[in-house]
Design a protein around this motif. Structure first.
Motif, PDB file in Angstrom:
ATOM      1  N   THR A 128       0.833  -1.248  -0.068  1.00 18.57           N
ATOM      2  CA  THR A 128      -0.101  -0.111   0.157  1.00 18.57           C
ATOM      3  C   THR A 128       0.901   1.187  -0.011  1.00 18.57           C
ATOM      4  N   ALA A 129       1.993   1.395   0.950  1.00 16.35           N
ATOM      5  CA  ALA A 129       2.721   2.478   0.891  1.00 16.35           C
ATOM      6  C   ALA A 129       3.403   2.641  -0.503  1.00 16.35           C
ATOM      7  N   GLU A 130       4.217   1.767  -1.181  1.00 19.39           N
ATOM      8  CA  GLU A 130       4.679   1.933  -2.209  1.00 19.39           C
ATOM      9  C   GLU A 130       3.781   2.096  -3.259  1.00 19.39           C
ATOM     10  N   ARG A 131       2.630   2.004  -3.392  1.00 19.66           N
ATOM     11  CA  ARG A 131       1.581   2.261  -4.473  1.00 19.66           C
ATOM     12  C   ARG A 131       1.264   3.686  -4.374  1.00 19.66           C
ATOM     13  N   LEU A 132       1.087   3.778  -2.808  1.00 18.44           N
ATOM     14  CA  LEU A 132       0.817   5.549  -2.415  1.00 18.44           C
ATOM     15  C   LEU A 132       1.714   6.506  -3.182  1.00 18.44           C
ATOM     16  N   LEU A 133       3.039   6.077  -2.957  1.00 23.49           N
ATOM     17  CA  LEU A 133       4.168   6.708  -3.431  1.00 23.49           C
ATOM     18  C   LEU A 133       4.303   6.809  -4.999  1.00 23.49           C
ATOM     19  N   ARG A 134       3.961   5.784  -5.413  1.00 20.98           N
ATOM     20  CA  ARG A 134       3.955   5.828  -6.896  1.00 20.98           C
ATOM     21  C   ARG A 134       2.957   6.634  -7.616  1.00 20.98           C
ATOM     22  N   HIS A 135       1.692   6.432  -7.051  1.00 18.40           N
ATOM     23  CA  HIS A 135       0.504   6.938  -7.714  1.00 18.40           C
ATOM     24  C   HIS A 135      -0.316   7.971  -7.026  1.00 18.40           C
ATOM     25  N   SER A 136      -0.079   8.574  -5.775  1.00 22.49           N
ATOM     26  CA  SER A 136      -0.809   9.538  -5.169  1.00 22.49           C
ATOM     27  C   SER A 136      -0.139  10.864  -5.519  1.00 22.49           C
ATOM     28  N   MET A 137      -1.075  11.830  -5.693  1.00 20.22           N
ATOM     29  CA  MET A 137      -0.527  13.220  -5.954  1.00 20.22           C
ATOM     30  C   MET A 137      -0.513  13.854  -4.317  1.00 20.22           C
ATOM     31  N   ILE A 138      -0.926  13.146  -3.392  1.00 16.92           N
ATOM     32  CA  ILE A 138      -0.727  13.672  -1.880  1.00 16.92           C
ATOM     33  C   ILE A 138       0.653  13.323  -1.431  1.00 16.92           C
ATOM     34  N   PRO A 139       1.345  14.207  -0.645  1.00 18.77           N
ATOM     35  CA  PRO A 139       2.600  13.959  -0.292  1.00 18.77           C
ATOM     36  C   PRO A 139       2.456  12.671   0.746  1.00 18.77           C
ATOM     37  N   THR A 140       3.360  11.712   0.697  1.00 23.19           N
ATOM     38  CA  THR A 140       3.013  10.319   1.330  1.00 23.19           C
ATOM     39  C   THR A 140       4.106  10.419   2.337  1.00 23.19           C
ATOM     40  N   LEU A 141       4.169  10.243   3.787  1.00 26.21           N
ATOM     41  CA  LEU A 141       5.217   9.789   4.621  1.00 26.21           C
ATOM     42  C   LEU A 141       5.143   8.519   5.045  1.00 26.21           C
ATOM     43  N   VAL A 142       5.940   7.848   4.708  1.00 28.37           N
ATOM     44  CA  VAL A 142       6.163   6.373   5.040  1.00 28.37           C
ATOM     45  C   VAL A 142       7.159   6.208   6.232  1.00 28.37           C
TER      46      VAL A 142
END
Length: 153
Positions: A128-142
């Motif tokens: 899920t984290a990796e997919r969010l990093l690849r696709h999301s336009m929202i900044p993501t903190l893992v």
């Protein structure tokens, strides 16, 4: 001035998810931001609805209550009292539902946990984290599972 007004954290109540909630709570508190805590349940759970003695709305309410109960196990009640927050249980695919929620609710940061030591496995399989990093336009903190807090100030 706050950098973030709305922070979203996704959790599955694993150790990694608990670390993400802790960090998101700390960030929201320091930024005076609203915090949304999401627990995404696989939509396939509802395929077994006819076997269960509950209506879909009853099942959703039961899962929401269980999610809130689990949340209060990892977060002190007094930490939540000073914060504008909500807990949501959503059915679907985690990365898609987190991204959809963030866009709809105008979140400025999403926080998720990293799945431990199997980084290569997660990159190949797509966490899920990796997919969010690849696709999301929202900044993501893992958040690494060992992380307990952020900076002092």
């Amino acid at each position: 001035m706050s950098l973030y007004r709305h922070i979203v954290v996704g959790t599955d109540f694993s150790r990694e998810g608990d670390s993400a909630v802790t960090i998101a709570l700390s960030l929201a508190s320091k930024q005076f931001a609203r915090l949304s805590i999401l627990h995404i349940l696989d939509e396939r759970v509802m395929q077994y609805q006819e076997v269960l003695p509950l209506a879909p709305s009853e099942m959703e309410e039961m899962l929401l209550q269980e999610t809130q109960r689990k949340l209060h196990k990892i977060v002190k009640k007094e930490d939540l009292e000073s914060l504008a927050f909500e807990v949501r249980v959503i059915f679907g695919k985690p990365h898609l539902e987190i991204e959809r929620y963030c866009q709809h609710e105008q979140a400025e940061l999403v926080v998720v946990g990293q799945r431990g030591k199997h980084v290569m496995k997660n990159l190949l399989l797509g966490s899920t984290a990796e997919r969010l990093l690849r696709h999301s336009m929202i900044p993501t903190l893992v958040v690494h599972p060992e992380t307990q807090s952020i900076g002092k100030n």
